[in-house]
Design an enzyme around this catalytic site. Structure first.
Site, mmCIF file in Angstrom:
data_model
loop_
_atom_site.group_PDB
_atom_site.id
_atom_site.type_symbol
_atom_site.label_atom_id
_atom_site.label_comp_id
_atom_site.label_asym_id
_atom_site.label_seq_id
_atom_site.Cartn_x
_atom_site.Cartn_y
_atom_site.Cartn_z
ATOM 1 C CG HIS A 190 48.588 -17.917 -32.034
ATOM 2 N ND1 HIS A 190 49.867 -18.441 -31.930
ATOM 3 C CD2 HIS A 190 48.458 -17.042 -31.010
ATOM 4 C CE1 HIS A 190 50.484 -17.906 -30.894
ATOM 5 N NE2 HIS A 190 49.648 -17.059 -30.308
ATOM 6 C CD GLU A 229 48.302 -12.808 -25.772
ATOM 7 O OE1 GLU A 229 47.299 -12.463 -25.108
ATOM 8 O OE2 GLU A 229 48.769 -13.955 -25.753
#
Length: 373
Positions: free
Chosen positions: A135, A239
């Site tokens: 990201h 994550e």
């Protein structure tokens, strides 16, 4: 003479009795056959029938195709946008058939090479190319850089934000949006000039910064009609789980409201079922989780080129599972990997939930709580 006659009568009697004796013997054996049949049927019903030998998917990176595979490549300085995604300029075994006139681009020839690998592999082996993108910069990245890793890990990462910023399920900063738009421009160039094979499937982490990165990266591209950009939101490719509020996802309702046209995988819970305020995932636990995610991706489809929008930690874990060299990605960076997946006999690596660690907390640091404007 009398004795001979008596002996003859005995023999005749025994001969007449033998069929009866055989019938009696068979009749005595029938109940045993019936009992054995019942036992076998019961074992089948109870799941005791012989089971096929266990198999698991063994992953490996096929090296020699991308610069990122090479240990001599400096991951701290590498920029995928000025290196043709890292694809090495080389010949392939498929070239004589796929490009006899030498007119195709490197990526077109690579696509044929991957097709050759799949065509010549056995039924239990497949090759896929993963385009894995981290990201863009999020507000949590800015905060960690400002406060430093020590104060971030033991205090600020555990907070919802500070006086000027929030980072629960962190959003992209303007810089992060620009990084994703840079990726979009690069994809446009690669599609137009290099005729790169675009992803056939898209997956994204459910965290907002990844959803936004995927949207800015792939929206508006000239994609084939049969390969549209419609990413599947997948829980397990997020994550490291726990403690850090930036890694706690939004509700399913909030995600659907922000991205109403994107499918969400079955079984996706309304509230975050994985995040824990006190415990954080270890690398071992992450590898088990990301291996499970890869198993799902590789087992559920036969597509070859796949996009995964995720995080630095999650992508690092995937690279370990793929036996790839360590290759750290900056925000907004992308790495392609040619993967070989083989179904082999055995139980394989552990599928049990891996260990978590208790986080270390510290008092509020003396550093200012306000991020610079």
């Amino acid at each position: 003479m009398a004795r001979a006659s008596q002996h003859s009568l005995q023999q005749d009697f025994i001969a007449r009795r033998r069929p009866h004796l055989r019938i009696c013997s068979i009749n005595r054996f029938v109940p045993f056959l019936f009992l054995a049949t019942v036992i076998v049927a019961f074992m089948v019903m109870m799941g005791e029938s012989p089971q096929p030998a266990p198999e698991y998917i063994k992953y490996s990176t096929v090296t020699g195709y991308f610069q990122q595979d090479d240990h001599n490549t400096d991951d701290k300085k590498f920029d995928y946008t000025i290196s043709n995604f890292g694809l090495i300029d080389r010949s392939y075994d498929s070239d004589p058939h796929a490009d006899p006139d030498g007119t195709k681009t490197q990526w077109e020839r690579f696509e044929h090479e991957v097709a050759r690998l799949n065509r010549e592999s056995g039924s239990k082996t497949q090759y896929k190319v993963l385009y894995m993108g981290r990201h863009g910069e999020g507000y949590h990245n800015v905060a960690e850089a400002f406060y430093g890793s020590r104060d971030w890990d033991c205090y600020w990462s555990l907070q919802d934000g500070n006086e000027t910023s929030t980072w629960v399920d962190a959003r992209l900063t303007p810089i992060g949006i620009a990084q994703a738009q840079k990726a979009n421009a690069f994809w446009h160039l690669m599609i137009t000039i290099q005729k790169i094979p675009t992803p056939e499937l898209y997956y994204t982490s459910p965290l907002m910064r990844c959803l936004a990165t995927a949207e800015h990266t792939f929206s508006g591209l000239k994609l084939p009609e049969h390969k549209p950009f419609k990413p599947l939101i997948k829980e397990l490719i997020r994550e490291a789980i726990g403690a850090h509020t930036c890694d706690m996802r939004s509700t399913k309702t909030e995600i659907q409201k922000a991205y109403p046209d994107w499918p969400i995988e079955p079984g996706f819970a309304e509230e975050d079922p994985l995040w824990d305020p006190e415990l954080r995932e270890t690398n071992e636990a992450m590898d088990i989780r990301l291996r499970e995610a890869l198993d799902g991706i590789f087992s559920s489809n036969e597509k070859t080129f796949i996009s995964i929008s995720s995080h630095s930690g999650a992508i690092g874990s995937i690279l370990r599972v793929l036996e790839h060299r360590n290759f750290s990605l900056g925000t907004g960076q992308v790495i392609p990997v040619l993967v070989k997946a083989e179904r082999v006999s055995g139980e394989g690596p552990s599928r049990e939930k891996g260990p978590y660690t208790t986080i270390s907390r510290c008092p509020m640091p003396t550093a200012t709580s306000t991020l610079p404007n």
